[in-house]
Scaffold this motif. Structure first.
Motif, PDB file in Angstrom:
ATOM      1  N   THR A  97       0.803  -1.089   0.027  1.00  0.00           N
ATOM      2  CA  THR A  97      -0.001   0.328  -0.028  1.00  0.00           C
ATOM      3  C   THR A  97       0.921   1.264  -0.518  1.00  0.00           C
ATOM      4  O   THR A  97       2.088   1.267   0.289  1.00  0.00           O
ATOM      5  CB  THR A  97      -0.841  -0.107   1.349  1.00  0.00           C
ATOM      6  N   GLY A  99       1.024   3.483   2.279  1.00  0.00           N
ATOM      7  CA  GLY A  99       1.552   3.316   3.302  1.00  0.00           C
ATOM      8  C   GLY A  99       2.842   2.198   3.511  1.00  0.00           C
ATOM      9  O   GLY A  99       3.525   2.959   4.594  1.00  0.00           O
ATOM     10  N   GLN A 117       3.889   5.504  12.299  1.00  0.00           N
ATOM     11  CA  GLN A 117       2.715   5.391  11.168  1.00  0.00           C
ATOM     12  C   GLN A 117       1.641   7.290  11.619  1.00  0.00           C
ATOM     13  O   GLN A 117       1.583   7.683  10.022  1.00  0.00           O
ATOM     14  CB  GLN A 117       1.388   4.659  12.147  1.00  0.00           C
ATOM     15  N   ILE A 120       3.830   9.075   8.318  1.00  0.00           N
ATOM     16  CA  ILE A 120       3.251   8.597   6.962  1.00  0.00           C
ATOM     17  C   ILE A 120       2.299   9.619   6.574  1.00  0.00           C
ATOM     18  O   ILE A 120       2.035  10.220   5.776  1.00  0.00           O
ATOM     19  CB  ILE A 120       2.731   6.961   7.312  1.00  0.00           C
ATOM     20  N   GLU A 121       1.545   9.760   8.240  1.00  0.00           N
ATOM     21  CA  GLU A 121       0.234  10.585   8.057  1.00  0.00           C
ATOM     22  C   GLU A 121       1.253  12.034   7.603  1.00  0.00           C
ATOM     23  O   GLU A 121       0.491  12.870   6.886  1.00  0.00           O
ATOM     24  CB  GLU A 121      -0.047  10.242   9.573  1.00  0.00           C
ATOM     25  N   LEU A 124       2.470  12.588   3.908  1.00  0.00           N
ATOM     26  CA  LEU A 124       0.752  12.056   3.393  1.00  0.00           C
ATOM     27  C   LEU A 124       0.846  13.684   3.363  1.00  0.00           C
ATOM     28  O   LEU A 124       0.195  13.750   1.974  1.00  0.00           O
ATOM     29  CB  LEU A 124       0.613  11.247   3.226  1.00  0.00           C
ATOM     30  N   LYS A 133      -3.405   6.577   2.397  1.00  0.00           N
ATOM     31  CA  LYS A 133      -2.326   5.007   3.052  1.00  0.00           C
ATOM     32  C   LYS A 133      -2.793   4.320   2.823  1.00  0.00           C
ATOM     33  O   LYS A 133      -1.639   2.985   2.502  1.00  0.00           O
ATOM     34  CB  LYS A 133      -2.529   5.557   5.209  1.00  0.00           C
ATOM     35  N   ASP A 134      -3.513   4.149   2.514  1.00  0.00           N
ATOM     36  CA  ASP A 134      -4.157   2.034   2.990  1.00  0.00           C
ATOM     37  C   ASP A 134      -4.277   1.915   0.927  1.00  0.00           C
ATOM     38  O   ASP A 134      -4.349   1.321   0.330  1.00  0.00           O
ATOM     39  CB  ASP A 134      -5.933   1.388   3.373  1.00  0.00           C
TER      40      ASP A 134
END
Length: 362
Positions: A97, A99, A117, A120-121, A124, A133-134
């Motif tokens: 994915t 993420g 995590q 990543i947020e 993005l 992310k997914d």
């Protein structure tokens, strides 16, 4: 890693890369300042990508040294160099994915799970892909994939960002949009960036400085304005933007001024000296020339009589192809009065400033 004492973020010192009898990069030396975006610009085969790949550690120099923040990394493995990389094909893992793609480098850098995590947020959101992310990269557009690749590169907070034709696969409208986004992101983060492109407009738009490469060597390294307005060589003048070349007899007048004689006309040249009297050439950019009605005179300008051979209406500008003393000159007029255009076959006088007439060779 040993420090070489340099305060430059990136330093190449006498770097050469040979493949058998082929010299891909030939004794290249330059520095990139902290937070600067330097574009390596040149045609295919000029050595720009090889130059970048040696900094990434994908290629080893035959001679010379490469340093990051004063530390010699010439022989340091790729994974031990503090660099982030964005490729033309983005090199995203299709089985992961968005993420997971971003997490891959973070895991290798030893980030904790919760921190990964959050990171990543964060990245993005930086590239306007919050909530992606997914998603699977295969279901994203080219522009979105480019943003994911950029997010993955900046997630590890690299000391240096390396970008190899990152916008090359995109259409012009999207490329123009992402040029602005990448420039703003790079400026906000302050990441030193080495950016490879063959696209002159792209380099002029995004770079703090441009290094123009040709046949493995750097022809000129300067700001975009200087590279365009004051090219250091005939190659740079010809490669960057559109250029008119005029050939004739180059000589120095009694008052010390340099002129180019073309049949019975003279063109003043912006040059302090001339290598030697005789054959030579000058150049002038199309947008520096104005096309006037036949009979126009102005003693303060260079003027040449000519005839319009072709005309292209390009919306914001009108491009004329004019035969002047056997030279085809391209003239770009801004479209302010589309009802007063010159027609093919019209006699015109081309006029431009001596200051805009640069010496190509003598």
């Amino acid at each position: 890693m040993d420090s070489d004492g340099s305060d430059a973020a990136i330093r190449y010192d006498g770097v050469t890369k040979e493949y058998g009898d082929l010299t891909a990069v030939d004794d290249v030396s330059f520095e990139v300042k902290d937070g600067e975006l330097l574009a390596l610009l040149g045609p295919s085969g000029s050595g720009k990508t090889t130059t970048l790949r040696m900094l990434a550690g994908f290629e080893q120099p035959t001679r010379g040294t490469i340093s990051l923040a004063g530390n010699d990394v010439t022989h340091v493995p790729t994974h031990k160099r503090d660099t982030g990389m964005v490729f033309q094909d983005y090199a995203l893992f299709p089985h992961m994915t968005v993420g997971e793609n971003i997490a891959f480098g973070l895991k290798r850098q030893g980030f904790e799970k919760d921190e990964i995590q959050d990171r990543i947020e964060e990245v993005l959101d930086m590239v306007d892909l919050g909530g992606f992310k997914d998603r699977n990269p295969r279901n994203l557009s080219g522009g979105q994939q480019q943003r994911v690749a950029t997010a993955r590169a900046i997630a590890i907070e690299p000391e240096v960002m390396l970008m190899d034709e990152p916008l090359g696969a995109l259409d012009k409208k999207l490329r123009d949009q992402l040029e602005v986004e990448l420039t703003e992101l790079q400026a906000d983060l302050g990441i030193t960036t080495l950016y490879v492109t063959h696209n002159q407009e792209e380099a002029l738009t995004i770079a703090d400085r441009i290094a123009v490469m040709n046949e493995g060597r750097i022809e000129q390294i300067a700001s975009p304005i200087e590279v365009y307005e004051e090219p250091a060589s005939e190659f740079v003048a010809d490669f960057i933007g559109d250029t008119n070349f005029l050939e004739g007899d180059l000589r120095r007048n009694g008052d010390g001024s340099v002129v180019l004689g073309i049949d019975d006309a003279e063109v003043g040249v912006n040059a302090a000296e001339v290598p030697s009297d005789g054959g030579g050439a000058v150049f002038v950019r199309p947008e520096k020339i104005n096309a006037y009605e036949a009979g126009f005179t102005d003693g303060s300008l260079n003027t040449l009589a000519g005839r319009v051979e072709r005309r292209l209406f390009l919306g914001s500008k009108v491009r004329y192809f004019v035969d002047a003393y056997g030279h085809e000159l391209v003239v770009d007029d801004s479209n302010q009065h589309a009802t007063t255009l010159h027609e093919p076959g019209d006699d015109v006088v081309l006029a431009w400033s001596m200051e805009d007439t640069r010496l190509a060779h003598g």
